[in-house]
Write a protein that holds these residues in place. Sequence first.
Motif, PDB file in Angstrom:
ATOM      1  N   TYR A  66      84.906  50.966  20.414  1.00 35.60           N
ATOM      2  CA  TYR A  66      84.773  52.268  19.748  1.00 35.60           C
ATOM      3  C   TYR A  66      83.362  52.427  19.172  1.00 35.60           C
ATOM      4  N   ALA A  67      82.791  51.324  18.692  1.00 39.73           N
ATOM      5  CA  ALA A  67      81.453  51.405  18.092  1.00 39.73           C
ATOM      6  C   ALA A  67      80.347  51.306  19.150  1.00 39.73           C
ATOM      7  N   TYR A  68      80.428  50.305  20.025  1.00 39.50           N
ATOM      8  CA  TYR A  68      79.320  50.060  20.969  1.00 39.50           C
ATOM      9  C   TYR A  68      79.355  51.016  22.165  1.00 39.50           C
ATOM     10  N   GLN A  69      80.515  51.120  22.836  1.00 34.92           N
ATOM     11  CA  GLN A  69      80.519  51.956  24.046  1.00 34.92           C
ATOM     12  C   GLN A  69      80.421  53.435  23.694  1.00 34.92           C
ATOM     13  N   ALA A  70      80.907  53.821  22.508  1.00 36.54           N
ATOM     14  CA  ALA A  70      80.711  55.214  22.079  1.00 36.54           C
ATOM     15  C   ALA A  70      79.219  55.489  21.914  1.00 36.54           C
TER      16      ALA A  70
END
Length: 197
Positions: free
Chosen positions: A91-95
């Motif tokens: 949720y944090a990195y790929q977003a």
Amino acid sequence: MLVTLEGLDGSGKTTAWEALRDEFDAVFTREPTDSWYGDAVLRSIRDDDADPLAELFLFTADHADHLSRVVRPALADGEVVVSDRYSDSRYAYQAATLADYDDLAVDDALDYVRRVHEPFTREPDRTVYLAIDPETAAERAGATNKLERLDYLRRVGENYERLLDENPERFVRVDASRTESAVVADVVRVVEAALTD
Ligand code: TMP
């Protein structure tokens, strides 16, 4: 009980996870996993030209395998599971990676990644967020891959802050800018509290 550790690269998350191994009787696991899915993920993050959407689905495939092979069976056996990174990392990195991806017709990349997971994932019961500023993270991580560069980590950090705001009952923030022993002691206390809750 499923406990996860999250944070920017260089936050000391893996050191804390290793210290927890000495303290608790639990199944210790991590993402990316030690499997061929995890190997595919590592190949992708070393490739500056990897397609960001393909990369999301490689990480997500690794998560699906992790759930069915490790996490769900351990939880079904009544074990405590402690994972170094889990779905919040996507949720944090790929977003952050997908925010600039023109061919993805969504307004909110974080919400999209979360909705991809929702039908099959198992939400953690407690998530420890090891908080450091992106400048320290980039410096400590040494930028050996594209995910460790400062401007990128700034966006990842903002996404984590949003996740903390939206899930105050699940996340516990630990100030990871302090000494290793202070950080580890706090993480041990948080996990102890989660287990006695
Ligand atoms: P690690 O530093 O915890 O071993 O993780 C490897 C890199 O992969 C790190 O830069 C964070 C990144 N990552 C993602 O971008 N998405 C994910 O879902 C996971 C598990 C890791």
